[in-house]
Design a protein around this motif. Structure first.
Motif: not given
Ligand code: NI
Length: 182
Positions: A138, A92-93, A134, A51
């Motif tokens: 990722h 989710c960011l 979660h 991310q």
């Molecule tokens: Ni996320």
């Protein structure tokens, strides 16, 4: 510590299987620290290296409890999942303003390396177990949207496209909230 840019849905790094960390060195520790800093600035409860554009198996989770302390997940592996899957809303960011109901195991045992490169095993439950699952997703290029029905995913993707209208690129600056704000 540095607040890094977030990669949003559409950025290819989010869809890659991240590489195992061969050795926990200063660069990996810096990445861990930056993940915490970025997660807190973005008011998240977890963040994975892809991310922030780094395709390595590193993630952090902090659901705000004092004990046990925040989790550093380096090369994490779920070794056991137990209990009937429970459904709850997730965001989710990397997909701001989009939320969906996701099934997750209520209890998972996991093995990982900590910030010093030491292996550990821990059992996490409830919301923390959800956050861990979660974040590990990722690292495998999986987003929570993938765990929804095709119909729900389609609706949320349409909403996402609408929200993104007029914007280009897949990077987002995180602006930390001023200190002392309630
Ligand atoms: Ni996320």
């Amino acid at each position: 510590m540095t607040v890094r840019q977030l990669h949003l849905l559409g950025s290819p790094v989010l869809r890659k299987r991240a590489q195992a960390v061969p050795q926990v060195d200063d660069a990996v520790r810096r990445l861990v620290d930056d993940l915490f800093e970025t997660m807190r600035a973005a008011k998240g409860v977890g963040l994975a290296a892809p991310q922030v554009g780094v395709s390595q198996r590193v993630a952090v989770v902090d659901v705000g409890e004092e004990f046990p302390p925040p989790l550093v997940l380096i090369n994490p592996r779920i070794v056991e999942a137990s209990g009937e899957p429970e459904v709850a809303e997730e965001g989710c960011l990397s997909i701001p303003e989009i939320f969906g109901e996701v099934d997750r195991s209520p209890s998972v045992a996991l093995e990982a390396l900590d910030r010093e490169g030491k292996p550990y095993r821990v059992v996490v439950t409830g919301f923390k177990a959800r956050a861990v699952q979660h974040e590990i997703d990722h690292l495998d290029g999986i987003l929570f949207l993938d765990r929804l029905s095709a119909v729900k995913r389609g609706l949320l993707l349409a909403k996402w496209k609408k929200l993104r209208k007029g914007t280009t690129g897949y990077l987002k600056e995180v602006t930390p909230q001023p200190a002392g704000e309630l």
